[in-house]
Enzyme design. Structure first.
Site, PDB file in Angstrom:
ATOM      1  N   HIS A  52     -66.767 100.996  35.108  1.00  0.00           N
ATOM      2  CA  HIS A  52     -66.286  99.674  35.552  1.00  0.00           C
ATOM      3  C   HIS A  52     -65.859 100.207  37.328  1.00  0.00           C
ATOM      4  CE1 HIS A  52     -63.454  96.681  35.617  1.00  0.00           C
ATOM      5  NE2 HIS A  52     -64.479  95.954  34.845  1.00  0.00           N
ATOM      6  N   GLU A  90     -67.718  96.423  27.283  1.00  0.00           N
ATOM      7  CA  GLU A  90     -69.526  96.506  26.578  1.00  0.00           C
ATOM      8  C   GLU A  90     -69.527  96.451  25.617  1.00  0.00           C
ATOM      9  OE1 GLU A  90     -70.128  93.369  27.657  1.00  0.00           O
ATOM     10  OE2 GLU A  90     -70.708  93.181  29.652  1.00  0.00           O
TER      11      GLU A  90
HETATM   12  N1  COA Z   1     -74.733 104.873  34.286  1.00  0.00           N
HETATM   13  C1  COA Z   1     -74.684 106.102  34.796  1.00  0.00           C
HETATM   14  N2  COA Z   1     -74.419 106.328  36.081  1.00  0.00           N
HETATM   15  C2  COA Z   1     -73.700 104.985  36.824  1.00  0.00           C
HETATM   16  C3  COA Z   1     -73.365 104.299  35.532  1.00  0.00           C
HETATM   17  C4  COA Z   1     -73.759 104.156  34.194  1.00  0.00           C
HETATM   18  N3  COA Z   1     -72.924 103.048  33.096  1.00  0.00           N
HETATM   19  N4  COA Z   1     -72.586 103.295  36.685  1.00  0.00           N
HETATM   20  C5  COA Z   1     -72.298 104.109  37.663  1.00  0.00           C
HETATM   21  N5  COA Z   1     -73.550 104.913  38.246  1.00  0.00           N
HETATM   22  C6  COA Z   1     -73.564 105.835  39.055  1.00  0.00           C
HETATM   23  C7  COA Z   1     -74.066 104.551  39.259  1.00  0.00           C
HETATM   24  O1  COA Z   1     -75.844 105.056  39.037  1.00  0.00           O
HETATM   25  C8  COA Z   1     -74.065 105.480  40.981  1.00  0.00           C
HETATM   26  O2  COA Z   1     -74.356 107.384  41.515  1.00  0.00           O
HETATM   27  P1  COA Z   1     -75.336 106.931  43.105  1.00  0.00           P
HETATM   28  O3  COA Z   1     -73.446 107.687  43.905  1.00  0.00           O
HETATM   29  O4  COA Z   1     -75.863 108.971  42.768  1.00  0.00           O
HETATM   30  O5  COA Z   1     -76.367 106.505  42.965  1.00  0.00           O
HETATM   31  C9  COA Z   1     -71.990 105.897  40.760  1.00  0.00           C
HETATM   32  O6  COA Z   1     -71.787 105.931  39.087  1.00  0.00           O
HETATM   33  C10 COA Z   1     -71.620 104.660  41.207  1.00  0.00           C
HETATM   34  O7  COA Z   1     -72.093 103.186  40.618  1.00  0.00           O
HETATM   35  P2  COA Z   1     -71.683 101.877  41.644  1.00  0.00           P
HETATM   36  O8  COA Z   1     -72.469 100.594  40.964  1.00  0.00           O
HETATM   37  O9  COA Z   1     -71.954 101.938  42.565  1.00  0.00           O
HETATM   38  O10 COA Z   1     -70.685 102.664  40.750  1.00  0.00           O
HETATM   39  P3  COA Z   1     -69.390 100.678  40.413  1.00  0.00           P
HETATM   40  O11 COA Z   1     -68.242 101.679  40.274  1.00  0.00           O
HETATM   41  O12 COA Z   1     -69.402  99.636  41.773  1.00  0.00           O
HETATM   42  O13 COA Z   1     -69.851 100.285  38.893  1.00  0.00           O
HETATM   43  C11 COA Z   1     -70.772  98.668  36.637  1.00  0.00           C
HETATM   44  C12 COA Z   1     -69.611  99.911  37.690  1.00  0.00           C
HETATM   45  C13 COA Z   1     -69.803  98.727  36.003  1.00  0.00           C
HETATM   46  C14 COA Z   1     -71.543  98.138  38.228  1.00  0.00           C
HETATM   47  C15 COA Z   1     -71.757 100.752  36.363  1.00  0.00           C
HETATM   48  O14 COA Z   1     -69.843 101.495  36.321  1.00  0.00           O
HETATM   49  C16 COA Z   1     -72.812 100.474  35.564  1.00  0.00           C
HETATM   50  O15 COA Z   1     -73.818  99.766  36.085  1.00  0.00           O
HETATM   51  N6  COA Z   1     -72.387 100.225  34.516  1.00  0.00           N
HETATM   52  C17 COA Z   1     -73.535  99.771  32.973  1.00  0.00           C
HETATM   53  C18 COA Z   1     -73.776  98.747  33.498  1.00  0.00           C
HETATM   54  C19 COA Z   1     -72.400  97.986  32.219  1.00  0.00           C
HETATM   55  O16 COA Z   1     -72.070  98.930  31.528  1.00  0.00           O
HETATM   56  N7  COA Z   1     -72.315  97.054  32.701  1.00  0.00           N
HETATM   57  C20 COA Z   1     -71.125  96.272  32.316  1.00  0.00           C
HETATM   58  C21 COA Z   1     -70.587  95.893  33.010  1.00  0.00           C
HETATM   59  S1  COA Z   1     -68.615  94.857  32.613  1.00  0.00           S
END
Ligand code: COA
Length: 372
Positions: free
Chosen positions: A256, A310
């Site tokens: 998150h 989720e």
């Molecule tokens: N599975 C695998 N890797 C993940 C991940 C996940 N669920 N969430 C983040 N990462 C990784 C990314 O690939 C990235 O890796 P890198 O630096 O090697 O490229 C790193 O963690 C940072 O990702 P980022 O998207 O910048 O982090 P964030 O904190 O902004 O992301 C989310 C938050 C929710 C978008 C992210 O955790 C995610 O994509 N989760 C899965 C989708 C999901 O559950 N969506 C519902 C959200 S309520």
């Protein structure tokens, strides 16, 4: 070297102030107008939560009943509008259909939104989504909803024509409360930006649905359920988790932007899932949770990993009897309470949202003469 282009995630950018929802990422807590969402989900319904968000205080029973019955009447009035499901291509997902349905609904709407329009936005999703689902099953939409139902029960009734079990109703009601609002998330920000231009509320909310649709925001719960289908037994969860990450795919339901650990809604939804989910699915989910956290901590030890809303939402919606394709638009249905609260707040002191971006492209230069 030129700077990389893009907006970045605006993580540490405060875009304004709001008196609605307090998302405490470090503590793992979520409050609506000062009341903890977890606690509200145990004793209060979605209509009360909507009123709390809009008016700042929990309603008394007369005010709650007034909104419930206004929404009931509005759902009946919207039945003709839900006929638009017939013109939606079968290839459109329910989330795409809802986005289009809201857009059609708002023809002729103007700024500022009226109370009636806000109420219509709330009442429309259960009528439209149930009509869409039934149309796709070759069935007529249901009319003459039994009197006295609140939104969660009415939605379940409109899908099947049967009064939902108490367990299903309570599970869905609690889910709707838990996801009713969530600070300046992408869809809320989008909705406020649209309204800020003096556009109408249906444009704002259909844009918000478009934003919520993405799997990084609200599109994930059906993908979480798809992943549970793939994992044949709890014992093999680790293998499937590792394979997914090795393919460079994300684990849906994990991570998150704001919570530095577990999303408090995930804990509460896990509790509800224990009451309504299929025990085999629950065992798979719990193993995926364990193995997912293990694998993500190994790969990114610098990040604080936890589940997001989720993950167990998928099992709660499944347990409430909702078909998987309706998981994302059910999230939207719940979030109409928060979107409308945010639109009201935006409207109360509106100013066009128009940030600046740093230009990093070529310096001004003369247009060369045409080649021929
Ligand atoms: N599975 C695998 N890797 C993940 C991940 C996940 N669920 N969430 C983040 N990462 C990784 C990314 O690939 C990235 O890796 P890198 O630096 O090697 O490229 C790193 O963690 C940072 O990702 P980022 O998207 O910048 O982090 P964030 O904190 O902004 O992301 C989310 C938050 C929710 C978008 C992210 O955790 C995610 O994509 N989760 C899965 C989708 C999901 O559950 N969506 C519902 C959200 S309520």
């Amino acid at each position: 070297m030129t700077d990389p282009v893009g907006l970045g995630g605006l993580e540490s950018t405060e875009v304004g102030s709001s008196a609605l929802t307090d998302v405490r990422g470090t503590e793992g807590k979520l409050f609506y107008r000062g009341y903890e969402a977890d606690e509200l989900s145990r004793t209060r319904g979605w209509e009360e939560t909507a009123l709390l968000l809009w008016e700042g205080e929990l309603p008394d029973s007369a005010r709650r009943e007034e909104l419930r019955s206004r929404l009931e009447r509005r759902r009946a009035l919207l039945e003709p509008a839900a006929e638009s499901v017939r013109s939606i291509p079968a290839s459109a997902t329910p989330m795409e259909a809802l986005r289009s349905g809201l857009s059609l609904l708002g023809q002729g709407w103007d700024y500022p939104p009226t109370e009636e329009q806000y109420e219509t936005i709330l009442a429309f999703p259960p009528v439209f989504l149930s009509a869409l689902q039934r149309h796709r099953q070759g069935k007529e939409p249901l009319r003459n909803e039994p009197p006295g139902l609140a939104q969660a029960a009415a939605y379940l009734w409109r899908l099947t024509g049967r009064e939902p079990s108490e367990a299903a109703r309570r599970a869905l009601e609690a889910y709707l409360v838990l996801v009713a609002d969530h600070g300046m998330n992408a869809s809320t920000f989008v909705a406020r930006c649209v309204l800020s231009t003096w556009s109408d509320a249906a444009s704002a909310v259909s844009a918000a649905v478009g934003s919520l649709k993405g799997p990084l925001h609200g599109g994930a719960p059906s993908l979480v359920a798809d992943f549970f289908d793939e994992v044949p037994s709890p014992e093999r969860a680790g293998e499937f988790v590792d394979a997914r990450l090795a393919r460079g795919e994300r684990l849906m339901g994990f991570g998150h932007r704001v919570y530095r650990g577990e999303d408090p809604r995930a804990r509460r939804l896990h509790e509800i899932a224990r009451e309504v989910a299929d025990p085999r699915r629950l065992a798979v989910a719990e193993a995926v949770e364990r193995e997912g956290l293990r694998a993500l901590r190994e790969r990114h030890p610098e990040r604080p990993w936890g589940l997001n809303v989720e993950f167990y939402a998928s099992l709660v919606m499944e347990g409430a009897g909702l078909p998987r394709e309706l998981f994302p638009p059910t999230f939207a249905l719940a979030r109409t309470a928060g979107w409308v609260a945010n639109l009201r707040e935006q409207e109360s002191r509106n100013q066009l949202v128009r940030p600046r971006v740093r230009y990093v492209g070529p310096a001004p230069r003369p247009v060369p003469p045409p080649a021929d």
